[in-house]
Enzyme design. Structure first.
Site, short mmCIF file in Angstrom:
data_model
loop_
_atom_site.label_atom_id
_atom_site.label_comp_id
_atom_site.label_asym_id
_atom_site.label_seq_id
_atom_site.Cartn_x
_atom_site.Cartn_y
_atom_site.Cartn_z
N CYS A 1 0.77 -1.25 0.00
CA CYS A 1 0.00 0.00 0.00
C CYS A 1 0.80 1.30 0.00
CB CYS A 1 -0.89 0.05 1.23
SG CYS A 1 -2.22 -1.07 1.09
N ARG B 1 15.26 2.01 3.87
CA ARG B 1 15.30 0.74 3.11
C ARG B 1 14.61 -0.38 3.90
NH1 ARG B 1 20.79 -0.87 2.29
NH2 ARG B 1 21.14 1.02 1.07
N SER B 2 13.50 -0.03 4.55
CA SER B 2 12.75 -1.04 5.28
C SER B 2 12.13 -2.04 4.30
CB SER B 2 11.64 -0.38 6.10
OG SER B 2 10.63 0.10 5.23
N ASP C 1 20.38 3.83 3.37
CA ASP C 1 20.05 3.57 4.77
C ASP C 1 21.26 3.96 5.62
OD1 ASP C 1 21.82 1.46 4.85
OD2 ASP C 1 20.32 -0.06 5.34
N ILE C 2 21.21 3.64 6.88
CA ILE C 2 22.23 4.12 7.81
C ILE C 2 23.62 3.53 7.48
CG2 ILE C 2 21.96 2.36 9.62
CD1 ILE C 2 21.78 4.86 11.58
#
Lengths: 307, 307
Positions: free
Chosen positions: B143, B178-179, B201-202
């Site tokens: 979603c 970047r989950s 990301d980190i």
């Protein structure tokens, strides 16, 4: 010291010999296992080395494929489609986050020797033991939890007098680790077999069990206010998997005569553990690699049945 | 200030109206969506409230079930089996770890309005757009990534002159997050549509793209030595999702005329962003809740086709 130290190699031996005999007697059975190494983790490299060595002993055809992690998924998909490959194994951690769990589901359930894809995990949590209604095909169980079950059978924590499926009834077991790969599935497996399990992680203690008189068909999970210090002294079996060299479970917390099992690559028990434990299992890895091959043979059989 | 601020409610509106009209004209269509709230996260409660409100506006039958997290899985399994339920939604985080990903796969693909189960994720990463060879049933897209695609279409970052499937060719997009739920699927979706994506990301910066001249049928992922500070100034679109109130992307890094989109519940851009951006989208949640319902109607249709 009265404590009996049980080595994983000793538990693995009869499984290894049985596998070797099966493969020797049936020269038409040539299962091929492919392992993917996509990290620089020395623990993973060691596990790969053990797999290699154990497969040489049993006669399983093992191929290690070293790949960069960004092409690993493509490698898995190719192996899924390759009829010459019967089992696929990935040495985790690869990305070390949820992407690893995505990859576990990329491996085809027909070749998932680790038992980490959702189908097998779901069945395990729900105590569904067969893939088919005819009960001809047993589900694949994740390797390390399965190895620990086999160790518990070997050291007779499982009581063979009791009906199959309930053989841990009356046992209290603490597991210090609640990872999705070992700790949580192991808690579910042992609770589904009738044990009262305390699952400990850094945040809290959960109870996994099938209710009083093991009346439920599968375990439920219950929140508690208990702490690790409360539950370890109550436990017949304490199983540790803390991935830290600094962590030592204080021996004084253990019940006298406890069964102590460590599946971490670090030693989670103090050296004094043998002064209190009746049985001490310092590591499980060598049982894990033979369970991998046992799952492989099972999947190989299922594939032949289908063809 | 020349910067155009585009509100999610504005992008959501035509989708909302179309859904309302569809449900009004076809009184036989009564899709039911069940949402499970099993945490005390205020962001989740707000998202549930928005879902409720939006469903009231469109005419979707929404039921919120508040449960404890240890019985959530049982609740999902019951809803999977209940023919009166057409869509299932879980407000994450529940356990906040890999167990949440396990739960995402417990939701039946036939009712997975969030598009988070492995089947839909796998198809999305592999740029497989249909569930069937006849191309009659489109895949469900997660979603929030889908909401961001719809926003990018609305603000014409997607170029309709170009062939469908390649409409981001020529666009450079940075995504800071970047989950597995938003950042990585979004990077894959946009790269599969032809963009050159920097995924930050980190730990590092990765490139997602389909090669020069978008010659590949799906994106590949490439390691880089670049840092966030290197790639943001190159980007036509910068999308942020850092779940921290302290994080602010410095405006001076942005290319003049950039499109700035924030999907974090915190404001990840400085107030000065409007001095450089051509378009600024401060949030996406209201598009997400309408995409949920759009996915619901799609799954409802597929279920009817089957029956």
């Amino acid at each position: 010291m009265p404590c009996k130290t049980v080595l994983a190699s000793h538990v693995a031996k009869p499984f290894l010999e049985q596998l070797r005999a099966t493969l020797k007697e049936n020269s038409s059975i040539r299962p091929k296992l492919v392992g993917f190494l996509a990290n620089n983790d020395p623990a993973a490299a060691k596990y790969a080395e053990w797999t290699q060595k154990s497969c040489e002993e049993t006669g399983v055809d093992f191929e290690l494929r070293t790949v960069s992690r960004n092409v690993l998924e493509t490698g898995i998909v190719e192996a899924n489609q390759d009829p010459a490959v019967h089992g696929i194994l990935v040495y985790y951690p690869v990305f070390g986050d949820r992407q690893d769990q995505y990859l576990q589901n990329v491996v085809s359930p027909q070749k998932d020797v680790e038992g980490l894809c959702h189908t097998y995990c779901y069945n395990m949590y729900h105590n569904i033991r067969y893939l088919d209604d005819e009960q001809s095909r047993k589900c694949i169980i994740p390797c390390t939890p399965l190895a620990i079950v086999k160790i518990l059978e070997h050291i007779e924590v499982y009581n063979k007098i009791i009906t199959y499926g309930n053989r841990l009834h009356g046992r209290t077991i603490t597991i210090i680790n609640r990872s999705e790969v070992v700790g949580r599935p192991l808690a579910a497996l042992l609770a589904n077999d009738g044990a009262k399990v305390y699952s400990v992680d850094i945040n809290n203690v959960l109870e996994f069990h099938r209710g009083e008189g093991i009346r439920l068909t599968k375990h439920d999970v219950f929140e508690t206010d208990k702490r690790m210090e409360d539950v370890v002294p109550l436990s017949d079996v304490v199983i540790t998997g803390v991935p830290s060299s600094g962590y030592k479970l204080p021996t004084h917390l253990l019940k006298d005569g406890v069964v102590a099992i460590n599946f971490s690559s670090n030693k989670n028990f103090e050296d004094t553990v043998k002064e209190r434990a009746s049985i001490y299992v310092p590591s499980v890895g060598k049982v894990t690699v033979i369970m991998l091959q046992r799952n492989l043979i099972r999947l190989y059989d299922y594939l032949q049945q289908k063809n």
